[in-house]
Scaffold this motif. Structure first.
Motif: not given
Ligand SMILES: Nc1ncnc2c1ncn2[C@@H]1O[C@H](COP(=O)(O)OP(=O)(O)O)[C@@H](O)[C@H]1O
Ligand SMILES: [Mg+2]
Length: 362
Positions: A87, A101, A232
């Motif tokens: 992310h 993440n 995320t």
């Protein structure tokens, strides 16, 4: 039979679609190391998470697609591997370098099993082969040390705190550092400063997923937290009763306000499962979590029964996901963890396909 070519094999593999990402595995660039020797084919499928819920299906479908399109093909050898997508959060690099993440586990109120879900999510992802961290930010009641069976103080490397490894997970808890009794007086701005510092003072190393147990509720402190930490997505835990579902809705609203996607809803204590006879008793009218998820337009990630072994495993520091004595319950939490991992992959793929937002802002 026609000469086998790489182009021919790739063409055949275009028939295999990832059911979560809704695209074929060639377009998704999952096919690696394709090699042809005579009539034999070998390649690797690189998934976006080791916890892929459809890993085996994709493997079988690939072999079938090649056999169907290229009759006469010899051996088809498929290796499965994974590389977790990350992310790209503007803040993440500075606060949490090396962490791909971050998943917040949240609930509208306490006692619904938020910590139980956070612990088992982390352990299950680790068991699937991901590099996982678990951080306890519940300054009201840090229970991760007990549930993970971790005692002692974290070590230091330079001026960084070292997480304590247990059950394949790197664990850090605010409970390792502060007296939980003192923590009650924390206020919003203090929390955000302390948490940001706490997060960036930990030497996490490389992680695919960092699971965070947030404090229960949706007040100022929680809001400040979810703005401070680059997330995320969030997993919202609820129990099936109406009052709890109203709390889940509040949690969803809080994340919406700060643009953090809700990866889905987990319904905990869905039904009572008798350890003696296996009878399933629907104490609270099960199915509320699924309905709420539907109304919010977010995925339903699964339901966990009210089951004595889950409480006991938490108390003795052996999470049910790591407890070989309860394989059926372990399987339930493992499936939920795979659904969460799939949702992270979906979000990251959607962002990668549409990076326009950030660029237009500049
Ligand atoms: N599905 C379940 N079955 C049995 N006990 C559970 C279950 N989920 C949670 N518990 C127990 O309920 C208590 C509260 O759960 P916990 O995860 O600490 O909630 P929260 O973090 O939301 O306050 C703990 O003792 C835990 O072991
Ligand atoms: Mg808790």
């Amino acid at each position: 039979m026609k000469q086998l070519t790489e182009a021919g094999v790739l063409e055949a593999l275009r028939a295999v679609k990832d059911p979560d990402l809704h695209r074929d595995i060639v377009a998704l660039n999952f096919v690696k190391d394709l090699a042809i020797r005579g009539n034999d084919v070998s390649f690797t499928i690189e998934l976006t998470t080791p916890a892929c819920p459809v890993r085996d299906e994709l493997k079988d479908a690939s072999v079938q697609a090649i056999r169907a399109a290229l009759p006469g093909v010899g051996e088809v050898a498929v290796a499965m591997t994974s590389k977790v997508t990350q992310h790209d959060h503007a803040q993440r690099g500075s606060v949490l370098p090396g962490v791909k993440n971050t998943i917040a586990v949240a609930s509208g109120k306490g006692g619904v099993g938020k910590s139980t879900v956070a612990v088992n999510l982390a352990v299950a992802l680790g068991r699937d082969g991901a590099k996982v961290g678990l951080v306890d930010l519940d300054m009201y009641g840090p229970s991760i040390p007990l549930m993970m069976g971790v005692t002692g103080r974290p070590g230091m490397s330079g001026n960084k705190l070292l997480p304590i490894e247990k059950w394949g997970v790197r664990v850090m808890s605010i409970g390792f550092l502060v007296d939980p009794m003192q923590a009650v007086v924390w206020r919003g701005p203090m929390v955000s400063g302390a948490v940001k510092q706490f997060m960036s003072d930990v030497e996490w190393g490389e992680l695919d997923y960092l699971v965070m147990d947030l404090p229960p509720g949706t007040g100022d402190i929680q809001l400040t937290l979810v703005q401070t930490i680059p997330l995320t997505g969030a997993v919202v835990v609820t129990t099936p009763q109406d009052i709890s579902l109203a709390d889940a809705l509040k949690a969803w609203k809080m994340f919406e306000k700060v643009n953090v996607p809700v990866l889905g809803v987990v319904e905990n204590m869905s039904y009572y499962l008798c350890a003696q006879c296996g009878h399933r008793e629907e104490i609270f009218d099960t199915g509320g979590g699924r309905r709420t998820a539907g109304e919010l337009g977010v995925p339903f990630l699964g339901e966990i029964p009210l089951y004595t072994a889950i409480r006991v495993s938490g108390d003795k520091g052996t999470p049910i996901a790591a407890d070989d004595a309860a394989p059926a319950q372990a399987d339930i939490v493992r499936k939920i963890a795979r659904n969460v991992a799939a949702q992270v992959s979906i979000r990251n793929a959607a962002r990668a396909a549409a990076p326009a937002v950030d660029i237009q802002l500049m």
